[in-house]
Scaffold this active site. Structure first.
Site, PDB file in Angstrom:
ATOM      1  N   HIS A 154       1.626  38.516   5.542  1.00 55.56           N
ATOM      2  CA  HIS A 154       1.162  37.107   5.582  1.00 55.56           C
ATOM      3  C   HIS A 154       0.127  36.845   4.485  1.00 55.56           C
ATOM      4  O   HIS A 154      -0.708  35.957   4.630  1.00 55.56           O
ATOM      5  CB  HIS A 154       0.545  36.755   6.939  1.00 55.56           C
ATOM      6  CG  HIS A 154       1.388  37.146   8.115  1.00 55.56           C
ATOM      7  ND1 HIS A 154       2.312  36.307   8.687  1.00 55.56           N
ATOM      8  CD2 HIS A 154       1.461  38.320   8.798  1.00 55.56           C
ATOM      9  CE1 HIS A 154       2.901  36.932   9.689  1.00 55.56           C
ATOM     10  NE2 HIS A 154       2.412  38.159   9.774  1.00 55.56           N
ATOM     11  N   SER A 275      -5.671  28.422 -23.120  1.00 58.80           N
ATOM     12  CA  SER A 275      -5.596  26.990 -22.833  1.00 58.80           C
ATOM     13  C   SER A 275      -6.113  26.217 -24.046  1.00 58.80           C
ATOM     14  O   SER A 275      -7.003  26.681 -24.746  1.00 58.80           O
ATOM     15  CB  SER A 275      -6.455  26.684 -21.602  1.00 58.80           C
ATOM     16  OG  SER A 275      -6.894  25.345 -21.625  1.00 58.80           O
ATOM     17  N   LYS A 281      -9.922  30.412 -20.423  1.00 59.78           N
ATOM     18  CA  LYS A 281      -8.667  30.728 -19.741  1.00 59.78           C
ATOM     19  C   LYS A 281      -7.851  31.831 -20.409  1.00 59.78           C
ATOM     20  O   LYS A 281      -7.717  31.901 -21.621  1.00 59.78           O
ATOM     21  CB  LYS A 281      -7.777  29.477 -19.658  1.00 59.78           C
ATOM     22  CG  LYS A 281      -8.249  28.419 -18.695  1.00 59.78           C
ATOM     23  CD  LYS A 281      -8.203  28.837 -17.235  1.00 59.78           C
ATOM     24  CE  LYS A 281      -6.821  28.866 -16.665  1.00 59.78           C
ATOM     25  NZ  LYS A 281      -6.238  27.540 -16.479  1.00 59.78           N
ATOM     26  N   GLU A 288       4.796  33.648 -15.146  1.00 64.26           N
ATOM     27  CA  GLU A 288       5.170  32.326 -14.632  1.00 64.26           C
ATOM     28  C   GLU A 288       6.542  31.897 -15.164  1.00 64.26           C
ATOM     29  O   GLU A 288       7.350  31.311 -14.447  1.00 64.26           O
ATOM     30  CB  GLU A 288       4.122  31.286 -15.039  1.00 64.26           C
ATOM     31  CG  GLU A 288       2.805  31.469 -14.297  1.00 64.26           C
ATOM     32  CD  GLU A 288       1.689  30.626 -14.890  1.00 64.26           C
ATOM     33  OE1 GLU A 288       1.930  29.457 -15.249  1.00 64.26           O
ATOM     34  OE2 GLU A 288       0.569  31.142 -15.001  1.00 64.26           O
TER      35      GLU A 288
END
Ligand code: ARG
Length: 439
Positions: A154, A275, A281, A288
């Site tokens: 979970h 970024s 970043k 992704e």
């Protein structure tokens, strides 16, 4: 330029010509098409349907087309219906009348079927090889980082595992993918060449010969099935989809682990991006993108499943739609396997952060309950006792092993000094997964 036209009075509408043409994408099959034709011509000659001099002229012509394409001297472009027309028309241009004998005893239906099977089989082997490389990297990274980490259910910290053990779960998934691909290859390994349009041919051809020549196990049993079967593409794309699903799950974990919230790993600069506005970043774009591209491979599979579902026997032009989806799915899975391999081999595992997460997560609570069971308490009661201890620990910001025996005895008289050894993280691991650690 067309391979047909005799029974037509008017020329084809330009819109229809463009709509019908597959050259733009089936040009990828040029090598398979030429090799398929060479095998066909050898067989025609062996069976006495072509003369040996004719065989030689045609094969030399086909080889010269192949060489010129590969040298970049012949471009696969122009007003041709498909790669099969391109090769045949260019052959006739080069060697003249005898080139017109190439298509004896053959249809484009069995021709495209054999080309695509050869192409798909070769791609499946490439994917297999790439899978094996990724599996080696996974094993390597695991072995180099055989450190304790929290295992989750979970997405909540559950019990102690090691990073290696977690990685080996993926090794096992990819190993099943490998078996799936091998079994798909085994099933598809039959040659449709010689099926003709759908009902064979009047010539006494030798399908065993062409099947062997092109590296297939045997010729297909049924001609109508042979020219219209695309199951093998569906099988392979379904195996590709499962590989992507596994890659996507791994990507998701990598994305979580390199967030500041987890901070378990760092991806090398080589496989990260920045970024344009936020200078701090470092983004896991590779992971992704793999996760994102999974959707498109599933889409390719859905496309071919849907295309095939209503087609009566035997060949129908709908089947030309099998190609772009398969090309896209196989390109995508290959790229994603390579990128995952590169990204994984450069990750840095943050052992101390993983250990801290283990400690803060009460990951020895289950073992603490087992301890009480060994001392005679029922598991359900032990579960309750340890639950209250965890609550107490949370309120006082300590770990179970940081409580002294006197405090523990307030929860149950059964606690003794040996509890600390029993719930030591390394020991809990020994009793649990360590015996199976190589799996
Ligand atoms: N370009 C076609 C395909 O990919 C080749 C087969 C054409 N056969 C035919 N009967 N028109 O399916």
């Amino acid at each position: 330029m067309k391979l047909w036209g005799g029974r037509f009075k008017e020329s084809e509408n330009k819109l229809m010509e463009d709509f019908n043409s597959s050259l733009n994408f089936d040009k990828r099959l040029y090598k398979e098409d030429i090799n398929g034709s060479i095998a066909h011509v050898k067989m025609l000659s062996k069976c006495g349907i072509l003369k040996e001099e004719e065989e030689k002229l045609i094969i030399d012509g086909l080889n010269s087309i192949l060489q010129d394409i590969e040298k970049g001297e012949l471009f696969i472009e122009g007003n041709y219906e498909d790669i099969h027309s391109f090769v045949e028309i260019n052959l006739i241009k080069r060697i003249g009348e005898v080139g017109k004998k190439l298509h004896t005893g053959r249809s484009r239906n069995d021709q495209v079927a054999v080309d695509m099977r050869m192409y798909a089989k070769a791609r499946a082997f490439e994917v297999l090889k790439e899978l094996e490389e990724l599996m080696n990297t996974i094993k390597d990274v695991g072995e180099k980082n055989n450190v304790i980490m929290p295992g989750y259910t979970h997405l909540q910290r559950a019990q102690v595992v090691t990073f290696k053990y977690h990685m080996m779960a993926y090794y096992n998934m990819f190993n099943r993918d490998k078996k799936r691909l091998l079994s798909d290859i085994e099933i598809m390994d039959e040659s449709p060449l010689g099926c003709g349009a759908l009902a064979g041919t009047t010539y006494d051809i030798d399908r065993d010969f062409t099947s062997k020549e092109l590296g297939f196990k045997k010729p297909v049993d049924n001609f109508m099935d042979g020219v219209s079967d695309r199951d093998y593409l569906i099988d392979l794309m379904s195996a590709f989809s499962i590989i992507m699903m596994h890659l996507s799950r791994l990507s998701e974990e990598i994305i979580l682990w390199c967030s500041k919230e987890f901070d378990f790993i760092e991806i090398s600069d080589e496989f990260s991006t920045g970024s344009s506005i936020m200078p701090q970043k470092k983004n896991p774009d590779a992971a992704e993108l793999i996760r994102g591209k999974t959707g498109r491979v599933y889409g390719d599979l859905m496309g071919i499943l849907t295309t095939m579902k209503g087609i009566p026997l035997a060949y129908n032009k709908d089947m030309q739609e099998d190609k772009e989806g398969f090309f896209d799915a196989s390109d995508t899975v290959m790229k994603c396997l390579k990128v995952m391999n590169g990204m994984l081999s450069g990750i840095k595992v943050k052992e101390n952060n993983m250990y801290r997460a283990v400690k803060e997560g009460f990951l020895n609570a289950t073992e603490a309950a087992d301890y009480l069971v060994n001392k005679g308490m029922s598991f359900r009661d032990a579960h309750g006792v340890i639950g209250s201890i965890v609550l107490y620990c949370e309120e006082n910001n300590v770990a179970i092993e940081e409580l002294d025996v006197e405090t523990l005895k307030k929860f149950s008289k059964l606690f003794d000094e040996d509890i600390y050894d029993f719930i030591d993280y390394n020991k809990t691991l020994t009793r649990g997964i360590k015996k199976y650690i190589n799996n």
